[in-house]
Design a protein around this motif. Structure first.
Motif, PDB file in Angstrom:
ATOM      1  N   VAL A  27      40.943  30.114  42.666  1.00 49.93           N
ATOM      2  CA  VAL A  27      41.642  31.196  43.357  1.00 49.93           C
ATOM      3  C   VAL A  27      42.546  31.879  42.346  1.00 49.93           C
ATOM      4  CG1 VAL A  27      43.437  31.654  45.054  1.00 49.93           C
ATOM      5  CG2 VAL A  27      41.646  30.038  45.595  1.00 49.93           C
ATOM      6  N   PRO A  28      42.675  33.199  42.454  1.00 49.72           N
ATOM      7  CA  PRO A  28      43.674  33.848  41.603  1.00 49.72           C
ATOM      8  C   PRO A  28      45.025  33.210  41.863  1.00 49.72           C
ATOM      9  CG  PRO A  28      42.311  35.482  42.726  1.00 49.72           C
ATOM     10  CD  PRO A  28      41.969  34.144  43.304  1.00 49.72           C
ATOM     11  N   MET A  29      45.690  32.753  40.844  1.00 50.88           N
ATOM     12  CA  MET A  29      46.974  32.122  41.108  1.00 50.88           C
ATOM     13  C   MET A  29      47.980  32.341  39.992  1.00 50.88           C
ATOM     14  SD  MET A  29      46.218  28.062  40.740  1.00 50.88           S
ATOM     15  CE  MET A  29      47.847  27.414  40.557  1.00 50.88           C
ATOM     16  N   VAL A  30      49.240  32.196  40.394  1.00 50.64           N
ATOM     17  CA  VAL A  30      50.342  32.270  39.463  1.00 50.64           C
ATOM     18  C   VAL A  30      51.239  31.074  39.737  1.00 50.64           C
ATOM     19  CG1 VAL A  30      52.406  33.551  38.821  1.00 50.64           C
ATOM     20  CG2 VAL A  30      50.291  34.789  39.270  1.00 50.64           C
ATOM     21  N   HIS A  62      47.811  41.784  40.691  1.00 52.54           N
ATOM     22  CA  HIS A  62      46.915  42.308  39.651  1.00 52.54           C
ATOM     23  C   HIS A  62      45.657  41.457  39.581  1.00 52.54           C
ATOM     24  CE1 HIS A  62      45.365  43.689  35.839  1.00 52.54           C
ATOM     25  NE2 HIS A  62      45.450  42.463  35.351  1.00 52.54           N
ATOM     26  N   ARG A  63      45.847  40.164  39.533  1.00 49.39           N
ATOM     27  CA  ARG A  63      44.691  39.267  39.460  1.00 49.39           C
ATOM     28  C   ARG A  63      43.815  39.374  40.709  1.00 49.39           C
ATOM     29  NH1 ARG A  63      43.633  36.176  35.190  1.00 49.39           N
ATOM     30  NH2 ARG A  63      45.348  35.477  33.878  1.00 49.39           N
ATOM     31  N   ILE A  64      44.458  39.621  41.813  1.00 43.63           N
ATOM     32  CA  ILE A  64      43.693  39.712  43.049  1.00 43.63           C
ATOM     33  C   ILE A  64      42.868  40.984  43.100  1.00 43.63           C
ATOM     34  CG2 ILE A  64      43.920  40.085  45.545  1.00 43.63           C
ATOM     35  CD1 ILE A  64      46.254  38.130  45.514  1.00 43.63           C
ATOM     36  N   SER A  65      43.505  42.097  42.765  1.00 43.77           N
ATOM     37  CA  SER A  65      42.836  43.367  43.031  1.00 43.77           C
ATOM     38  C   SER A  65      41.996  43.868  41.870  1.00 43.77           C
ATOM     39  CB  SER A  65      43.873  44.416  43.439  1.00 43.77           C
ATOM     40  OG  SER A  65      44.897  44.449  42.474  1.00 43.77           O
ATOM     41  N   THR A  66      42.223  43.326  40.701  1.00 44.60           N
ATOM     42  CA  THR A  66      41.360  43.720  39.589  1.00 44.60           C
ATOM     43  C   THR A  66      40.239  42.702  39.479  1.00 44.60           C
ATOM     44  OG1 THR A  66      43.387  44.423  38.506  1.00 44.60           O
ATOM     45  CG2 THR A  66      41.381  44.507  37.211  1.00 44.60           C
ATOM     46  N   PRO A  67      39.029  43.129  39.772  1.00 47.02           N
ATOM     47  CA  PRO A  67      37.923  42.168  39.872  1.00 47.02           C
ATOM     48  C   PRO A  67      37.747  41.321  38.627  1.00 47.02           C
ATOM     49  CG  PRO A  67      37.243  44.357  40.586  1.00 47.02           C
ATOM     50  CD  PRO A  67      38.597  44.501  39.970  1.00 47.02           C
ATOM     51  N   ASP A  68      37.825  41.957  37.454  1.00 48.56           N
ATOM     52  CA  ASP A  68      37.558  41.182  36.256  1.00 48.56           C
ATOM     53  C   ASP A  68      38.827  40.690  35.576  1.00 48.56           C
ATOM     54  OD1 ASP A  68      36.207  44.296  35.335  1.00 48.56           O
ATOM     55  OD2 ASP A  68      38.325  43.725  35.298  1.00 48.56           O
ATOM     56  N   ALA A  69      39.894  40.596  36.374  1.00 50.02           N
ATOM     57  CA  ALA A  69      41.131  40.056  35.807  1.00 50.02           C
ATOM     58  C   ALA A  69      41.011  38.561  35.596  1.00 50.02           C
ATOM     59  CB  ALA A  69      42.308  40.358  36.737  1.00 50.02           C
ATOM     60  N   ALA A  70      40.033  37.980  36.279  1.00 50.23           N
ATOM     61  CA  ALA A  70      39.850  36.532  36.146  1.00 50.23           C
ATOM     62  C   ALA A  70      39.595  36.159  34.694  1.00 50.23           C
ATOM     63  CB  ALA A  70      38.686  36.077  37.021  1.00 50.23           C
TER      64      ALA A  70
END
Lengths: 335, 335
Positions: free
Chosen positions: A139-142, A305-313
């Motif tokens: 999961v996108p996480m901080v 940012h990580r959530i909404s930018t698809p390739d931020a992963a």
DNA sequence: TCCGGTTATCGAACCGGTTCGATTTTTATC
DNA sequence: GATAAAAATCGAACCGGTTCGATAACCGGA
């Protein structure tokens, strides 16, 4: 509750067209769009978030997992995250682990079962198993507050070494040499960094630290109270006490008051982290505080940012470390 | 992630049998149950809560909606609810409305969209529209803290009239006559009841209340500070101040300290509701506190009763009102 | 008028479970 | 051993959406 099929029937289009129109209005002709909108309004349709999440495999919710929501430290962070999330049509669900590892794990897993879009986690533990657990979460996480060695994730926190060093330097400048330190649990990054800040500043000032002056307060009120008592009954008492967090420092203040010591007359006191109502506590404690508002802002922005930018992963994890602020009080006197 | 079909395939039974076996092991033959259990373990199957909720129309989650999770008042309540819920295999999701009506509404509606099993709500508003809104929620629920006239739901809270009366009586017994009251927003039940407790106790003691001595502190720190200032600059100052909640009382203490008044030497002070670290605040404030632990227990039990007893919906709503406790400090002197 | 290329809409499969009536198997009774 | 009743299992529909390949309608250009 009206379903999407009711809307489709009324608008005389297929279900898939309604779904398309609602999630991507541009790809539907003007006429049908209007018919659908009218129908939606007529039946009072609201998409079922559960069904949406199931179908999409992801929801519009953000999980915030902390060890104690009551800690004012989390107040600003929560608020910032909530506000920022809301601007992006996300909701924040708060879960409190009460500092218990097992519960944290259960909560996190449950939230992920809910297909949350992202997770803001204040880690409650450490060690290889814990690292493996956190890194297994897809999961996108901080992470924030507690930096855990080995976890390759975005981290947002304060410079705890600096925090410890600042207060130590302050006490040294006031002439103190017999400085005691009530430490936190050393496996916690915040605790060990603050301790290191204390020790190294003392060392570079050429001042020896009496081993009896370093006691463990576990970052809790009760252990801090005991630790403070242990300091206060020593024949050669320290002239100043530095509490590694708010709980142990205020517990020390309580202990001093109960034994009849005057602060700062007999002993000076300072601490890391604020508490609510600190300005009606007598004396006003000199402290170093974290910029919780800014921390919250960074956490929120980074997570979304990580959530909404698809390739931020793919973006490598990054550390954001903020300098704390010195807030003078009148709990430290010159000696 | 393994799905129920994987399990069914491996155990060589139908999907429906797996579902049945998992939710009602007694209605499946011993042999198949074992095969299914083995298969579950083999593929590491865990039911998707989202799909379950969608199919069942209800989830295993409980919503807790409050105006400010940071308020220590909610700490015990949250903990009790979480523990009790966990015993019954439910999870608590906390949502914070920041006291904003619109956000509360959105959060509640979102939670209900998540098909939560129950809702513990600390109402943030009042009035016909609000009553209609709350009563429109078709979910087992318990309201607490703020009693809202017109809402026909279970309610758990403290006797606020008594709280106000107790402190007033205490001050009267100490010989005070010029007693000031920093009130909360009168549309709130807690605030108006506390106010009534003050006024009626004064009246029945035959003591007139100087209208200038009753000021509005809105239950907030900033308004309380202003209100206190207004009291302190009067030519004929009150000899005691009763704060209707912790925020206004401590704001008053701050104001007194800033102007150089001694408490209790110049002015006595007491308040309703505790704060964290109240025992390191000088002077220790005399107060009346709510039994938050017991409140939390009642809320938890009542809510889970309504959730797990199918026909509890028919049970008429009930009010649970607890008496507060007097906690002496040293902020009130005899005159 | 015919054709190629968009654009709009649709149908069906799917997400991962639950539920209930129908069917099959087992058990008990005579 | 036949039969009714009970127990176990199954199939299909459903919860309420999304998604994608296929079809249909439309457009401008030759």
């Amino acid at each position: 509750m009206a379903t999407i099929r009711d809307v489709a029937r009324l608008a005389e289009v297929s279900v898939s067209t309604v779904s398309l129109a609602l999630s991507n209005p541009g790809r539907v002709s003007q006429k049908t769009l209007e018919r659908i909108r009218t129908a939606v309004a007529a039946v009072g349709y609201v998409a079922d978030p559960l069904a949406q999440s199931l179908a999409r495999g992801r929801s519009k919710m953000i999980g915030l997992v902390v060890g104690n929501v009551g800690n004012p430290f989390f107040g600003d962070i929560r608020r910032e995250l909530e506000n920022y999330a809301l601007e992006h049509e996300h909701f924040v669900l708060i879960a409190d682990s009460s500092g218990k590892l097992e519960r944290e794990r259960a909560l996190v897993e449950h939230l992920i079962g809910l297909k949350i879009a992202g997770l803001a986690l204040a880690p409650s533990s450490f060690g290889p198993d814990y690292v493996k657990f956190v890194e297994s979460l897809k999961v996108p996480m901080v992470c924030f507050d507690q930096k855990v060695a080995g976890i390759e994730r975005d981290f947002v926190g304060s410079d705890n070494y600096l925090a410890g060093a600042m207060l130590t330097e302050h006490l040294l400048q006031l002439g103190h040499r017999r400085i005691a330190f009530i430490a936190g649990p050393q496996h916690m990054h915040t605790a060990s960094e603050r301790y290191r800040g204390f020790m190294e500043t003392m060392a570079s000032a050429g001042v020896d630290v009496n081993p009896n002056y370093v006691v463990d307060g576990q970052f809790t009120r009760s252990a801090g109270y005991e630790a403070a008592m242990r300091l206060l009954i020593q024949p050669e008492r320290p002239t100043a006490i530095l509490g590694a967090n708010n709980a142990v420092a205020l517990a020390a203040l309580q202990a001093m008051q109960e034994l009849g010591f005057d602060c700062p007359g007999d002993i000076s006191l300072c601490m890391i982290d604020d508490v609510q109502w600190s300005n009606v506590i007598t004396p006003r404690i000199t402290m170093v505080v974290q910029d919780t508002l800014k921390l919250g802002g960074i956490i929120a922005r980074r997570l979304l940012h990580r959530i909404s930018t698809p390739d931020a992963a793919a973006e490598p994890p990054q550390d954001f470390v903020l300098a704390p602020k010195f807030v003078p009080g009148n709990s430290c006197r010159r000696v």
